[in-house]
Write an enzyme that holds these catalytic residues in place. Sequence first.
Site, PDB file in Angstrom:
ATOM      1  N   ARG A 159      36.602  14.636  -4.074  1.00 46.15           N
ATOM      2  CA  ARG A 159      35.709  14.987  -5.488  1.00 46.15           C
ATOM      3  C   ARG A 159      35.302  16.401  -5.190  1.00 46.15           C
ATOM      4  NH1 ARG A 159      33.160  11.013  -5.985  1.00 46.15           N
ATOM      5  NH2 ARG A 159      30.927  11.335  -5.512  1.00 46.15           N
TER       6      ARG A 159
ATOM      7  N   ASP B  89      23.985  18.829  -9.834  1.00 44.74           N
ATOM      8  CA  ASP B  89      25.120  17.822  -9.172  1.00 44.74           C
ATOM      9  C   ASP B  89      26.292  18.447  -8.700  1.00 44.74           C
ATOM     10  OD1 ASP B  89      26.262  15.338  -9.124  1.00 44.74           O
ATOM     11  OD2 ASP B  89      26.444  14.815 -11.257  1.00 44.74           O
TER      12      ASP B  89
ATOM     13  N   ASP C  48       0.745  -0.982   0.116  1.00 49.50           N
ATOM     14  CA  ASP C  48       0.100   0.120  -0.008  1.00 49.50           C
ATOM     15  C   ASP C  48       0.792   1.158   0.123  1.00 49.50           C
ATOM     16  OD1 ASP C  48      -2.264  -1.499  -0.061  1.00 49.50           O
ATOM     17  OD2 ASP C  48      -2.739  -1.170   2.046  1.00 49.50           O
TER      18      ASP C  48
ATOM     19  N   ASP D  69      28.016  14.697  -2.142  1.00 51.48           N
ATOM     20  CA  ASP D  69      27.786  14.738  -3.598  1.00 51.48           C
ATOM     21  C   ASP D  69      26.165  14.701  -3.562  1.00 51.48           C
ATOM     22  OD1 ASP D  69      27.235  13.998  -6.318  1.00 51.48           O
ATOM     23  OD2 ASP D  69      28.725  12.589  -6.668  1.00 51.48           O
TER      24      ASP D  69
ATOM     25  N   HIS E 191      29.776   5.404  -4.806  1.00 52.98           N
ATOM     26  CA  HIS E 191      28.343   5.265  -4.933  1.00 52.98           C
ATOM     27  C   HIS E 191      28.139   5.110  -3.549  1.00 52.98           C
ATOM     28  CE1 HIS E 191      27.931   4.860  -9.525  1.00 52.98           C
ATOM     29  NE2 HIS E 191      28.225   6.203  -9.299  1.00 52.98           N
TER      30      HIS E 191
ATOM     31  N   HIS F 193      22.751  11.896 -15.210  1.00 55.37           N
ATOM     32  CA  HIS F 193      23.213  11.461 -16.169  1.00 55.37           C
ATOM     33  C   HIS F 193      22.362  11.670 -17.320  1.00 55.37           C
ATOM     34  CE1 HIS F 193      26.067   8.660 -13.418  1.00 55.37           C
ATOM     35  NE2 HIS F 193      26.229  10.129 -13.036  1.00 55.37           N
TER      36      HIS F 193
ATOM     37  N   TYR G 142      40.842   9.164  -4.852  1.00 62.01           N
ATOM     38  CA  TYR G 142      40.730   8.287  -4.102  1.00 62.01           C
ATOM     39  C   TYR G 142      41.695   7.464  -3.481  1.00 62.01           C
ATOM     40  CZ  TYR G 142      36.524  10.155  -6.585  1.00 62.01           C
ATOM     41  OH  TYR G 142      35.793  11.176  -6.947  1.00 62.01           O
TER      42      TYR G 142
ATOM     43  N   GLU H  71      32.813  18.731  -7.612  1.00 57.59           N
ATOM     44  CA  GLU H  71      31.962  18.817  -8.826  1.00 57.59           C
ATOM     45  C   GLU H  71      31.140  20.149  -9.123  1.00 57.59           C
ATOM     46  OE1 GLU H  71      29.166  15.691  -8.646  1.00 57.59           O
ATOM     47  OE2 GLU H  71      28.897  15.809 -10.813  1.00 57.59           O
TER      48      GLU H  71
ATOM     49  N   GLU I  51      33.923  17.075 -12.716  1.00 57.02           N
ATOM     50  CA  GLU I  51      34.107  16.460 -11.552  1.00 57.02           C
ATOM     51  C   GLU I  51      35.181  15.655 -11.173  1.00 57.02           C
ATOM     52  OE1 GLU I  51      31.086  13.362 -10.668  1.00 57.02           O
ATOM     53  OE2 GLU I  51      30.178  13.903 -12.595  1.00 57.02           O
TER      54      GLU I  51
ATOM     55  N   HIS J 157      29.893  14.385 -17.320  1.00 57.37           N
ATOM     56  CA  HIS J 157      28.745  13.804 -17.902  1.00 57.37           C
ATOM     57  C   HIS J 157      27.880  14.935 -18.353  1.00 57.37           C
ATOM     58  CE1 HIS J 157      26.517  14.092 -14.229  1.00 57.37           C
ATOM     59  NE2 HIS J 157      27.636  13.706 -13.513  1.00 57.37           N
TER      60      HIS J 157
ATOM     61  N   HIS K 185      37.038   7.352 -12.673  1.00 58.22           N
ATOM     62  CA  HIS K 185      35.838   7.817 -13.226  1.00 58.22           C
ATOM     63  C   HIS K 185      36.108   9.032 -14.253  1.00 58.22           C
ATOM     64  CE1 HIS K 185      35.170  11.225 -10.652  1.00 58.22           C
ATOM     65  NE2 HIS K 185      35.497  10.660  -9.609  1.00 58.22           N
TER      66      HIS K 185
HETATM   67  N1  GLY Z   1      26.022  12.457  -8.531  1.00 52.68           N
HETATM   68  C1  GLY Z   1      26.431  11.564  -9.576  1.00 52.68           C
HETATM   69  C2  GLY Z   1      27.559  12.052 -10.407  1.00 52.68           C
HETATM   70  O1  GLY Z   1      28.294  12.905 -10.042  1.00 52.68           O
HETATM   71  O2  GLY Z   1      27.771  11.411 -11.320  1.00 52.68           O
HETATM   72 MN    MN Z   2      28.291  14.033 -11.642  1.00 53.36          MN
HETATM   73 MN    MN Z   3      27.543  14.020  -8.362  1.00 52.71          MN
END
Ligand code: GLY
Ligand code: MN
Ligand code: MN
Length: 449
Positions: A417, A272, A40, A261, A244, A366, A400, A419, A396, A359, A355
């Site tokens: 990071r 973001d 529910d 983040d 993540h 994304h 690490y 960003e 970004e 993006h 990474h």
């Molecule tokens: N917050 C997701 C990224 O930075 O790609």
């Molecule tokens: Mn991002």
């Molecule tokens: Mn991000």
Amino acid sequence: MNKTNIYQSRRATLAQKIRSKTGGGIAIITTAPEVSRNRDSEFPYRHDSDFFYLTGFEEPGATLILQVDQSNHEAHLFCRPKDLEKEIWDGIRLGPEAVPAALGLNFAYSNHEIDSKLAELLADQDAIYVRLAESAEADRRLRHWMKTVRQQIRAGVDAPTQFHDVEALLHEMRLFKDAHEIETMRRAAAISARAHIRAMQVCQPGMREYQLEAELLHEFRNSGSQSVAYNSIVATGANACILHYRAGSNELRNGELCLIDAGCELDGYASDITRTFPVNGKFSSPQRALYDITLAAQEAAIAMTKSGNTFIEPHEAAVKVLTQGLLDEGLLKLSELGSLENAIELAAYRRFYMHRTSHWLGMDVHDVGSYREPAVASTTEKPWRILQSGMVITIEPGLYVRPAEDIDMRFWNIGIRIEDDAVISDAGCELISRGVPVKAEEIEALMKR
Ligand code: GLY
Ligand code: MN
Ligand code: MN
């Protein structure tokens, strides 16, 4: 342009693309389904981005049909019918009677009519534009409609023979943001920047990650944002090296860094932002060294973020600065790698930076759109996309450092990071998320009580 006109104009652009490709056809775009969370109780409803882009309609249970011929197009919307009993429990529905005027569409019908109307609309059409492999349910519905049309073949009705991917057309459109979209994204980024400031200002040793998440959510909702654009990452100490990680229950410890983040969604558009700051308000010397390298990498990437450059150039600029910094700090060994160029060639940085730098950003965090230009005629190689005015990307870079025997212990578990969100323009780029400080000394000043 008022809002209805914006969606009409997008539908006209899509119709023109369909016309150019196949002379006409029918596009079918359904919004997202509601998803049950547990008994529910449903997950908060979020419309489908493509559907919303073309309609501005946020209710569940709706399908847009765009009927395109050589010179004209018509938009049909199927939606939930008015239902007093259901509306008392779940909220007001616009209903098909009100849709044409409210959304500037030609025709609207109740979902009860979709099967019979689709059989009519698909009759004698050659090309159908759908989202290929969207879901088993979408396939089932399409099969049903096709079967109904094919059953009329002896009455002289031809069924469609071509299926095309509507996403390819739509996502190319969504890659370029118009003035209304950019303005919304500026406002979303400004709210998120304030949320990051709030989290930094309340942060102190002994708090828990989820408490900083609560501060972010307060600022998002209190500023009118409808949702997070993605699950907030609030990561302390070693957790910052988990890309993540979600906000958990770990204690924020004196001497450690905290990586946040987080970004809100406003009127369907994402922001973001990542900032990394010392829990006690003062960077230690190894933290500061890696922070300054990451920031320098971001500045190098920003300098390359302008129309005419390729999508990969900001990343390459960031990688160069990060690799040099890692060599300077002894995290990468010049004695083993020989030179900066060789270290980059071998992608030695990947151990600490796994990474990419950017993006697309838009309705989805994304966001959609190809990262490649079409293949060059003489080769099969597709070059990286050339940045153009109206595109929006994140910038970004990060570092690490997980514990390892060959790494100086002073750097263990440092995860950083930084960003920001950038709107590409001919002159360069506009950083729309810089309402929150980014320089180490500015962050320290903000956190000083
Ligand atoms: N917050 C997701 C990224 O930075 O790609
Ligand atoms: Mn991002
Ligand atoms: Mn991000």
